[in-house]
Scaffold this motif. Structure first.
Motif, PDB file in Angstrom:
ATOM      1  N   GLN A  73      23.982  84.595  20.511  1.00  0.00           N
ATOM      2  CA  GLN A  73      23.453  84.091  21.793  1.00  0.00           C
ATOM      3  C   GLN A  73      21.948  84.370  21.887  1.00  0.00           C
ATOM      4  N   ARG A 116      31.605  87.767  28.465  1.00  0.00           N
ATOM      5  CA  ARG A 116      31.250  87.476  29.853  1.00  0.00           C
ATOM      6  C   ARG A 116      31.087  88.771  30.633  1.00  0.00           C
ATOM      7  N   LEU A 166      29.815  82.016  16.876  1.00  0.00           N
ATOM      8  CA  LEU A 166      28.805  80.957  16.828  1.00  0.00           C
ATOM      9  C   LEU A 166      28.296  80.593  18.216  1.00  0.00           C
ATOM     10  N   ILE A 200      34.773  82.209  25.452  1.00  0.00           N
ATOM     11  CA  ILE A 200      33.587  81.347  25.470  1.00  0.00           C
ATOM     12  C   ILE A 200      32.598  81.886  26.506  1.00  0.00           C
ATOM     13  N   LEU A 201      31.349  81.922  26.104  1.00  0.00           N
ATOM     14  CA  LEU A 201      30.300  82.382  27.012  1.00  0.00           C
ATOM     15  C   LEU A 201      29.251  81.280  27.098  1.00  0.00           C
TER      16      LEU A 201
HETATM   17  C1  BTN Z   1      34.334  86.307  26.604  1.00  0.00           C
HETATM   18  O1  BTN Z   1      33.988  87.336  27.178  1.00  0.00           O
HETATM   19  O2  BTN Z   1      35.503  85.930  26.600  1.00  0.00           O
HETATM   20  C2  BTN Z   1      33.320  85.460  25.883  1.00  0.00           C
HETATM   21  C3  BTN Z   1      33.083  85.934  24.481  1.00  0.00           C
HETATM   22  C4  BTN Z   1      32.036  85.130  23.735  1.00  0.00           C
HETATM   23  C5  BTN Z   1      31.718  85.718  22.390  1.00  0.00           C
HETATM   24  C6  BTN Z   1      30.814  84.837  21.582  1.00  0.00           C
HETATM   25  S1  BTN Z   1      30.757  85.302  19.881  1.00  0.00           S
HETATM   26  C7  BTN Z   1      29.430  84.214  19.613  1.00  0.00           C
HETATM   27  C8  BTN Z   1      28.513  84.351  20.818  1.00  0.00           C
HETATM   28  N1  BTN Z   1      27.614  85.473  20.617  1.00  0.00           N
HETATM   29  C9  BTN Z   1      27.845  86.450  21.489  1.00  0.00           C
HETATM   30  O3  BTN Z   1      27.219  87.523  21.522  1.00  0.00           O
HETATM   31  N2  BTN Z   1      28.839  86.102  22.307  1.00  0.00           N
HETATM   32  C10 BTN Z   1      29.362  84.792  22.014  1.00  0.00           C
END
Ligand code: BTN
Length: 335
Positions: free
Chosen positions: A95, A123, A138, A192-193
């Motif tokens: 991210q 999140r 990714l 997903i974030l």
């Molecule tokens: C959640 O909390 O459910 C969302 C998680 C999202 C993780 C992904 S891994 C690729 C991208 N880089 C990160 O640091 N976070 C998202």
């Protein structure tokens, strides 16, 4: 500037159905034939299978399993998503790099992928465990011509894409817990974030980060988190090719995104609800102001959670914590 090695790989890929002579390669790259030969030996050491025939030249047979820009793009059937891939073996968070790259002007569809994240972000600023080589970590950069309030729909779209890939390629039917957790057998396998840079009426860019637990054995899964985690391997009983899954995700996402831009949210809503977890059931909801038991009615036309309020009237929620009970354990997550 692109390295000679990458240009050589690209030339071999473009000519994958035929031999390309050492002479032609040396002319195209403007380096000596012995330099070409040295590059070929290096590529073979890195797992590329290259056939060399006298009087014919070179032909690439297969790419290594290791992820790289080249191996990820080999066989990727997309028009714009992943045309630029930035791959890192280890990174703090895809991210962070995606934001930096987007601020520097990266094109719509640029994808950042890492084998490992040392500061994976979930999140609500939670930590996201991203073990080396075990999952898909990714972030994709999108520049949609949408009003900023519609970006939440992209998150729901991304969840349907992951659900479709799990359903169709792994052969296990997942569920989506609102808004975008992918569950297999009631346990979380992907999250997903979505983050965005926007002005009042215009999105500059959106970064959609996807974290998918793929090849962790059960004992390798994180335990000290508020929900039950699982991996595709733990639920399907076998290991999966991470590169192929990434390609499936990018291809499916590109298709779904184009259809969303053309036809709007209704198709996404319908698909989301077909995977929706606990729709029609009672759930416990917590907002900043209140906490109550409600019926989960589905999602609204704009992607909000549709539930009943304390008086039993239909209400839309954009930010809430959903709780549910499994095997006597409470699972709760802030949204
Ligand atoms: C959640 O909390 O459910 C969302 C998680 C999202 C993780 C992904 S891994 C690729 C991208 N880089 C990160 O640091 N976070 C998202």
């Amino acid at each position: 500037m692109e390295s000679n090695r990458n240009r050589l790989i690209a030339l071999l890929e473009e000519n994958k159905d035929q031999y390309i002579s050492g002479q032609k390669l040396s002319e195209q790259l403007n380096i000596s034939r012995s330099a070409i030969w040295k590059h070929m030996k290096e590529l073979e050491k890195d797992g590329y299978e290259i056939e060399g025939k006298s009087r014919k030249g070179y032909r690439i047979i297969s790419f290594p399993d290791k992820l790289s820009e080249n191996t990820l793009q080999w066989g990727l059937k997309t028009k714009w998503l992943g045309k630029t891939i930035i791959h890192r073996e280890s990174i703090d968070s895809t991210q962070f790099l995606a934001h930096q790259t987007a601020r520097d002007g990266a094109a719509h569809g640029t994808v950042i992928i890492a084998d490992e994240q040392t500061k994976g972000k979930g999140r609500m600023n939670r930590e996201w465990h991203s073990a080396p080589g075990k999952g898909i970590w990714l972030s994709m950069i999108l520049r949609p011509q949408l009003l900023p309030y519609l970006a939440a729909q992209l998150t729901l779209l991304a969840a349907t894409v992951l659900a479709d890939v799990v359903n169709e390629h792994i052969g296990v039917r997942p569920q989506i817990k609102w808004p975008n957790d992918i569950l297999i057998n009631g346990k979380k396998t992907a999250g997903i974030l979505t983050e965005m840079q926007a002005e009042q009426d215009q999105i500059q860019y959106v970064v959609i980060g996807m974290g998918i637990n793929v090849n962790q054995a059960e004992v390798e899964l994180p335990e000290n988190i508020s929900y039950k985690a699982t991996s595709i391997r733990a639920e399907s009983g076998k290991e999966w090719d991470i590169k192929e899954l990434i390609q499936q995700i990018l291809q499916t996402f590109e298709h779904a995104y184009e259809s969303y831009i053309e036809n709007g949210f209704p198709e996404v809503k319908e698909k989301w609800e077909s995977y929706g977890f606990k729709i029609g059931e009672m759930i416990d909801i917590k907002t900043m102001q209140d906490e109550w038991r409600s019926e989960f009615l589905g999602i609204a036309e704009d992607g909000a959670l549709l539930a009943t309020d304390r008086e039993g009237h239909e209400t839309k929620l954009y930010s809430a914590e959903i709780k549910w009970f499994e095997d006597g354990n409470e699972n709760a997550e802030d949204k």
